[in-house]
Design a protein around this motif. Sequence first.
Motif, PDB file in Angstrom:
ATOM      1  N   GLY A  75       0.793  -1.220   0.000  1.00  0.00           N
ATOM      2  CA  GLY A  75       0.000   0.000   0.000  1.00  0.00           C
ATOM      3  C   GLY A  75       0.826   1.271   0.000  1.00  0.00           C
ATOM      4  N   LYS A  76       2.117   1.153   0.204  1.00  0.00           N
ATOM      5  CA  LYS A  76       2.997   2.327   0.275  1.00  0.00           C
ATOM      6  C   LYS A  76       3.484   2.738  -1.115  1.00  0.00           C
ATOM      7  CE  LYS A  76       6.855   4.170   2.785  1.00  0.00           C
ATOM      8  NZ  LYS A  76       6.540   4.794   4.034  1.00  0.00           N
ATOM      9  N   LYS A  77       3.363   4.032  -1.404  1.00  0.00           N
ATOM     10  CA  LYS A  77       3.907   4.576  -2.648  1.00  0.00           C
ATOM     11  C   LYS A  77       5.410   4.718  -2.472  1.00  0.00           C
ATOM     12  CE  LYS A  77       3.737   8.603  -5.644  1.00  0.00           C
ATOM     13  NZ  LYS A  77       3.174   9.947  -5.799  1.00  0.00           N
ATOM     14  N   ILE A  78       6.173   4.111  -3.403  1.00  0.00           N
ATOM     15  CA  ILE A  78       7.636   4.130  -3.267  1.00  0.00           C
ATOM     16  C   ILE A  78       8.337   4.851  -4.405  1.00  0.00           C
ATOM     17  CG2 ILE A  78       7.710   2.060  -1.840  1.00  0.00           C
ATOM     18  CD1 ILE A  78       8.722   0.596  -4.457  1.00  0.00           C
ATOM     19  N   GLY A  79       7.577   5.515  -5.268  1.00  0.00           N
ATOM     20  CA  GLY A  79       8.258   6.240  -6.322  1.00  0.00           C
ATOM     21  C   GLY A  79       7.341   6.896  -7.318  1.00  0.00           C
ATOM     22  N   THR A 138      12.869   8.633 -15.359  1.00  0.00           N
ATOM     23  CA  THR A 138      13.623   9.218 -14.255  1.00  0.00           C
ATOM     24  C   THR A 138      12.653   9.839 -13.261  1.00  0.00           C
ATOM     25  OG1 THR A 138      13.873  11.329 -15.407  1.00  0.00           O
ATOM     26  CG2 THR A 138      15.665   9.739 -15.655  1.00  0.00           C
ATOM     27  N   GLY A 139      13.117   9.990 -12.020  1.00  0.00           N
ATOM     28  CA  GLY A 139      12.276  10.606 -11.003  1.00  0.00           C
ATOM     29  C   GLY A 139      12.813  10.367  -9.616  1.00  0.00           C
ATOM     30  N   GLN A 140      11.904   9.990  -8.708  1.00  0.00           N
ATOM     31  CA  GLN A 140      12.247   9.800  -7.309  1.00  0.00           C
ATOM     32  C   GLN A 140      11.866   8.389  -6.874  1.00  0.00           C
ATOM     33  OE1 GLN A 140      13.657  12.385  -5.392  1.00  0.00           O
ATOM     34  NE2 GLN A 140      13.777  13.381  -7.377  1.00  0.00           N
ATOM     35  N   ILE A 141      12.730   7.760  -6.075  1.00  0.00           N
ATOM     36  CA  ILE A 141      12.487   6.434  -5.525  1.00  0.00           C
ATOM     37  C   ILE A 141      12.633   6.531  -4.003  1.00  0.00           C
ATOM     38  CG2 ILE A 141      13.273   4.034  -5.448  1.00  0.00           C
ATOM     39  CD1 ILE A 141      12.257   4.785  -8.187  1.00  0.00           C
ATOM     40  N   THR A 142      11.692   5.955  -3.267  1.00  0.00           N
ATOM     41  CA  THR A 142      11.735   5.975  -1.805  1.00  0.00           C
ATOM     42  C   THR A 142      12.002   4.572  -1.281  1.00  0.00           C
ATOM     43  OG1 THR A 142      10.183   7.820  -1.718  1.00  0.00           O
ATOM     44  CG2 THR A 142      10.425   6.514   0.291  1.00  0.00           C
ATOM     45  N   ASP A 143      12.959   4.465  -0.365  1.00  0.00           N
ATOM     46  CA  ASP A 143      13.223   3.197   0.315  1.00  0.00           C
ATOM     47  C   ASP A 143      12.160   3.060   1.404  1.00  0.00           C
ATOM     48  OD1 ASP A 143      14.082   1.108   1.933  1.00  0.00           O
ATOM     49  OD2 ASP A 143      16.178   1.738   1.911  1.00  0.00           O
ATOM     50  N   PRO A 144      11.265   2.083   1.290  1.00  0.00           N
ATOM     51  CA  PRO A 144      10.177   1.986   2.265  1.00  0.00           C
ATOM     52  C   PRO A 144      10.647   1.654   3.681  1.00  0.00           C
ATOM     53  CG  PRO A 144      10.189   0.054   0.862  1.00  0.00           C
ATOM     54  CD  PRO A 144      11.215   1.005   0.305  1.00  0.00           C
ATOM     55  N   ALA A 145      11.817   1.078   3.831  1.00  0.00           N
ATOM     56  CA  ALA A 145      12.319   0.698   5.151  1.00  0.00           C
ATOM     57  C   ALA A 145      12.727   1.904   5.988  1.00  0.00           C
ATOM     58  CB  ALA A 145      13.494  -0.266   5.017  1.00  0.00           C
ATOM     59  N   ASN A 146      13.242   2.961   5.331  1.00  0.00           N
ATOM     60  CA  ASN A 146      13.701   4.125   6.097  1.00  0.00           C
ATOM     61  C   ASN A 146      13.053   5.440   5.655  1.00  0.00           C
ATOM     62  OD1 ASN A 146      15.024   4.886   3.730  1.00  0.00           O
ATOM     63  ND2 ASN A 146      17.023   4.181   4.422  1.00  0.00           N
ATOM     64  N   ASP A 147      12.129   5.375   4.693  1.00  0.00           N
ATOM     65  CA  ASP A 147      11.415   6.550   4.161  1.00  0.00           C
ATOM     66  C   ASP A 147      12.336   7.615   3.570  1.00  0.00           C
ATOM     67  OD1 ASP A 147       8.735   5.891   4.335  1.00  0.00           O
ATOM     68  OD2 ASP A 147       8.578   6.534   6.419  1.00  0.00           O
ATOM     69  N   LYS A 148      13.518   7.226   3.134  1.00  0.00           N
ATOM     70  CA  LYS A 148      14.422   8.176   2.470  1.00  0.00           C
ATOM     71  C   LYS A 148      14.171   8.123   0.974  1.00  0.00           C
ATOM     72  CE  LYS A 148      17.968   8.343   5.951  1.00  0.00           C
ATOM     73  NZ  LYS A 148      19.385   8.321   6.249  1.00  0.00           N
ATOM     74  N   THR A 149      14.174   9.298   0.356  1.00  0.00           N
ATOM     75  CA  THR A 149      13.903   9.417  -1.078  1.00  0.00           C
ATOM     76  C   THR A 149      15.177   9.766  -1.811  1.00  0.00           C
ATOM     77  OG1 THR A 149      11.635  10.084  -0.628  1.00  0.00           O
ATOM     78  CG2 THR A 149      12.495  10.610  -2.797  1.00  0.00           C
ATOM     79  N   TYR A 150      15.368   9.126  -2.957  1.00  0.00           N
ATOM     80  CA  TYR A 150      16.579   9.275  -3.752  1.00  0.00           C
ATOM     81  C   TYR A 150      16.229   9.621  -5.192  1.00  0.00           C
ATOM     82  CZ  TYR A 150      18.240   6.568   0.227  1.00  0.00           C
ATOM     83  OH  TYR A 150      18.519   6.137   1.500  1.00  0.00           O
ATOM     84  N   SER A 151      17.196  10.189  -5.912  1.00  0.00           N
ATOM     85  CA  SER A 151      17.045  10.345  -7.357  1.00  0.00           C
ATOM     86  C   SER A 151      16.979   8.942  -7.928  1.00  0.00           C
ATOM     87  CB  SER A 151      18.245  11.067  -7.966  1.00  0.00           C
ATOM     88  OG  SER A 151      18.356  12.356  -7.434  1.00  0.00           O
ATOM     89  N   GLY A 152      16.057   8.726  -8.846  1.00  0.00           N
ATOM     90  CA  GLY A 152      15.909   7.379  -9.355  1.00  0.00           C
ATOM     91  C   GLY A 152      15.730   7.316 -10.852  1.00  0.00           C
TER      92      GLY A 152
END
Length: 112
Positions: free
Chosen positions: A56-60, A70-84
Amino acid sequence: MIRTLILAGAFALAAGAACADEPIVGNWKTASGDTAHIASCGGSYCIVLKSGKYAGKKIGTLAGSGESYTGQITDPANDKTYSGSGNVLGNSLKMKGCVLNVLCKSQTWTRL
């Protein structure tokens, strides 16, 4: 009855054509074995986990067309967002997330 079958066939063909234009759209098995669903949303493509601990979590969010996104990717384990980025090649999707475009991690997802 025949008219219903013709309409159903027309809708199926239209849906197939739409997916052919958007190769990133669909369900993907992630490297951890979870299912991620990628769908069009607001002019880009949203990635939402459909199974696993973070279902249910949006990760990117990615934008692009054809094989490259291209865009943004979020690591669901730590909620940090990265360039993706994501690159589609047949039934494989190579996802990559980077910090400052220097420290990058990638994984390959498989179309379900």
